[in-house]
Scaffold this motif. Structure first.
Motif, short mmCIF file in Angstrom:
data_model
loop_
_atom_site.label_atom_id
_atom_site.label_comp_id
_atom_site.label_asym_id
_atom_site.label_seq_id
_atom_site.Cartn_x
_atom_site.Cartn_y
_atom_site.Cartn_z
N SER A 114 -6.27 7.33 -1.99
CA SER A 114 -5.64 6.47 -1.00
C SER A 114 -6.53 6.36 0.22
O SER A 114 -7.45 7.16 0.40
N ASN A 115 -6.26 5.37 1.05
CA ASN A 115 -7.02 5.13 2.28
C ASN A 115 -8.53 4.99 2.04
O ASN A 115 -9.34 5.54 2.79
N ASP A 160 -11.63 3.57 2.77
CA ASP A 160 -11.95 2.75 3.94
C ASP A 160 -13.25 1.99 3.73
O ASP A 160 -14.02 2.27 2.81
N GLU A 182 -3.21 3.48 -2.09
CA GLU A 182 -2.57 2.91 -0.91
C GLU A 182 -3.59 2.59 0.19
O GLU A 182 -4.59 3.29 0.34
N ASN A 183 -3.29 1.56 0.97
CA ASN A 183 -4.06 1.23 2.18
C ASN A 183 -5.53 0.95 1.85
O ASN A 183 -6.42 1.34 2.60
N CYS A 209 -9.01 -0.01 4.40
CA CYS A 209 -8.69 0.18 5.81
C CYS A 209 -9.98 0.42 6.61
O CYS A 209 -11.04 0.64 6.06
N SER A 235 -1.05 -1.06 -1.65
CA SER A 235 -1.07 -1.70 -0.33
C SER A 235 -2.50 -1.87 0.12
O SER A 235 -3.39 -1.14 -0.30
N PHE A 236 -2.70 -2.89 0.95
CA PHE A 236 -4.04 -3.20 1.45
C PHE A 236 -4.03 -3.20 2.98
O PHE A 236 -3.00 -3.51 3.59
N ALA A 237 -5.18 -2.93 3.57
CA ALA A 237 -5.32 -3.15 5.00
C ALA A 237 -5.44 -4.66 5.22
O ALA A 237 -6.05 -5.37 4.41
#
Ligand code: SF4
Lengths: 201, 470
Positions: free
Chosen positions: A17-18, A20, A75-76, A79, A102-104
């Motif tokens: 997740s996350n 970046d 998730e995310n 980001c 989910s996306f940033a």
């Protein structure tokens, strides 16, 4: 931009997740002034050792995922920084579809400008996709027109804003589209004339 | 009376150029800030399609991400040099104003916008940089965009944008002594995570927010993106107005009195409704230190690194973060030694940040084995700091005093934290590799960074009670 209507491809699962944009493309590669050629730097610090040799512990290096074009993430996804170098790297590496729970926001938007389809699906569904892709070479067929993913044995529908959908289906140059509204922009600016705070000169 | 509105709705409604069913709004952009890293491909795009910059008078460029902060006139890195030269050529060709590396206005794009008074309440502001949210401190709607959108704004001075949802973060009470705006925003993200703001614009309200100076408000809004928010802002008030009075690009005299009223009228109306509201209490917040690899992974300085065994959520992620950071579960934060200290970045490199750090440093010595860097956010911050002798305080204590730029915030120039080494940093991202491949970043306030430099490890800055005010 190349239109995207349907896409069939091998899924690469990145179960973190996350994730970046510094991970997707580290900053040392942001100095280039071109748009192309960023794929070789995708996930660079995860893919390569300090001396530039591929790391055995990062799954994208496994031959199993050679030619993967659908990226399933956590998730995310995306980001952090607004750098469009991130979708450029993903696209240039060969991915056309990114699926995540989910996306940033900025990353999500940037995808559409580069012919990448980001698909948001409930986490259990993404987990299921990842499990399959971890277990074996796993292909899915994405139909943007119908807004479905056919995963061989299971099918899911996804949501997408009509505007984004149209952009990808037609491979539009967004600026050209906007310029058809140029008279509206002119009118807006006309109304603004005399506003004291706006100009820099 | 008409329906009460939030500031976001007011600014939005004033900027819609075109509205149509099934489409985002076409939103007018008042100010476009440009820097060397995310613009070359955008200008190239314009060139290839024979387009112009629609409003050079609403576009302002500077060099910050890539610039050396030492020996500025010899840029060894050819690729960096090319990127800076490209911006210069592009600005010349397209008629865009540029504060280049030797210009007195040069600095981090989010520091110079406010400093020059380009940033003003009610404006829509974009930049190819996610920390554009900083400008929200003035009650502007300011957000980061990608390079395709940079090109789009250059060509059309507008963007297709879906109307964002609004999220109120209400901070009641007052912050304690030695607890800063940085601790406030870290604590908010620590509590609600790195994506609670996704799809929203955050408006910060409440007594603790009203009490913040403009520079502190910028620190808070700056990190809105770390909560995933599209933007973050604070309704303008007298503090905003007084900060802007006399700035270069702000109207003067009677004109100022007139715009001032317009600005103040933008504040969210009493009773305006938000899509979501979160309330936190300022007096519960303590100085924060991040232990992990995203800004939500933070604890009060008196706390400990979490134990993955004891958590339910994202155990793998936490384990990976602890491992990357070279820490142990349950390790006390105050036992973590640091090798580097970086005071700078668009989060914390303004004059007041440097002043507060200097107060801690005054008369002290940088701890043995620590390399400490102060990088002012702009040329003008640097000059102002030197005028009051802050450079001497830092230099005497053993800090390096550099020229303005992003520097070690993202380590695109030579200011890099080596693999495996640890840095107390006043920047905004502790992502893996952010300050250099394998580098370990701990985000803190300028005061906490200064104290860590002196002690060679994290300490509670409140022990310097006599110097931290209050
Ligand atoms: S200081 Fe850091 S976060 Fe701010 S604009 Fe520069 S690189 Fe981005």
């Amino acid at each position: 931009m190349e239109p995207l209507k349907q896409h069939k491809g091998l899924v690469y699962p990145l179960n973190r997740s996350n994730v970046d944009t510094d991970q997707i493309i580290p900053k040392q590669f942001l100095k280039r002034i071109e748009r192309q050629g960023f794929g070789q730097f995708l996930f660079y610090n995860w893919r390569f050792d300090d001396d530039g040799s591929p790391r055995g512990d990062f799954s994208l290096n496994s031959p199993k995922y050679d030619g993967a074009s659908v990226l399933a993430g956590g998730e995310n996804f995306g980001c952090g920084s607004s750098r469009e170098h991130a979708p450029w790297a993903i696209q240039d590496y060969g991915f056309r579809v990114v699926i995540a729970p989910s996306f940033a926001d900025i990353f999500y938007n940037n995808c559409f400008k580069n012919g990448i389809l980001p698909i948001q699906l409930p986490k259990p569904v993404v987990d299921q996709l990842m499990e399959k892709a971890e277990a074996e070479a796993y292909e899915v067929a994405v139909d943007l027109e119908a807004q479905t993913i056919d995963g061989g044995g299971f099918e899911v529908a996804f949501d997408i804003q009509p505007y984004h959908k149209e952009m990808l289906l037609n491979g539009w140059d967004e600026i050209a589209v906007t310029l058809t509204y140029e008279d509206k922009i002119d009118q807006f600016e006309e109304k603004q004339k005399g506003v004291k705070t706006l100009g820099i000169s | 009376m008409s329906q009460p509105k939030t500031i976001v709705e007011k600014i939005w409604d004033q900027h819609v150029v075109h509205e149509e069913e099934g489409k985002p709004n076409l939103l007018y952009i008042d100010l476009h800030l440009v820097h060397e890293v995310t613009s070359p491909q955008a200008f190239e795009g314009l060139r290839m399609s024979g387009r112009k910059v629609r409003r050079p008078d609403r576009t302002f460029a500077t060099m910050d991400h890539n610039v050396p902060t030492i020996h500025r006139n010899v840029i060894k890195d050819e690729v960096s040099k090319k990127q800076m030269e490209t911006l210069e050529t592009n600005c010349k060709e397209f008629g865009v104003r540029l504060a280049d590396i030797n210009h007195p206005d040069q600095g981090i794009v989010h520091v110079i916008g406010p400093e020059l008074g380009l940033t003003q309440p009610g404006k829509t502001i974009v930049c190819g940089d996610s920390h554009t949210s900083t400008h929200g401190a003035f009650g502007a709607l300011a957000f980061g965009i990608g390079t395709s959108e940079v090109e789009h704004v250059l060509a059309t001075q507008s963007l297709w944008q879906a109307k964002p949802k609004t999220l109120q973060v209400h901070v009641e009470g007052v912050l304690g002594t030695g607890v800063t705006a940085k601790d406030l925003i870290l604590a908010i993200i620590g509590r609600y995570g790195v994506r609670f703001g996704t799809g929203h614009v955050i408006e910060y309200t409440g007594e603790a927010v009203r009490n913040l100076t403009m520079e502190e408000r910028m620190t808070v809004c700056n990190m809105s993106i770390e909560a995933g928010a599209r933007a973050g802002l604070i309704s303008p008030d007298e503090t905003t107005v007084e900060y802007l009075r006399g700035k270069r690009y702000v109207p003067e005299g009677e004109d100022f009195e007139e715009v001032k009223e317009q600005w103040l009228s933008l504040a969210s109306d009493e009773g305006a409704e938000y899509d979501q509201t979160l309330t936190i209490h300022a007096d519960e917040i303590e100085p924060q230190v991040t232990w992990g690899t995203n800004p939500s992974q933070c604890v009060p300085v008196g706390g400990r690194v979490p134990d993955p065994e004891q958590v339910e959520d994202d155990r793998d992620g936490i384990e990976r973060a602890i491992d990357y950071m070279g820490l142990e579960a349950n390790q006390a934060i105050e036992s973590i030694p640091v090798e580097h200290v970086f005071i700078g970045s668009c989060t914390n490199s303004r004059l007041s940040d440097l002043r507060r750090a200097a107060e801690i440093v005054r008369g002290g010595r940088v701890h043995e084995g620590v390399r400490a860097l102060v990088v002012p956010g702009s040329k003008s911050v640097k000059d102002a700091a030197e005028a009051e002798g802050l450079d001497t305080i830092f230099l005497t204590a053993g800090f390096e005093w550099r020229d303005a730029g992003c520097s070690m915030c993202l380590a695109m120039n030579d200011d890099i934290v080596p693999p495996g080494e640890r840095c107390a940093s006043t920047s905004n991202r502790n992502f893996e590799g952010r300050q250099g491949n394998g580098a370990r970043t701990h985000l803190v306030s300028p005061e906490m960074a200064a104290a860590a430099a002196l002690e060679g490890r994290f300490v509670d800055v409140r022990k310097y009670a006599s110097t931290v005010g209050g």
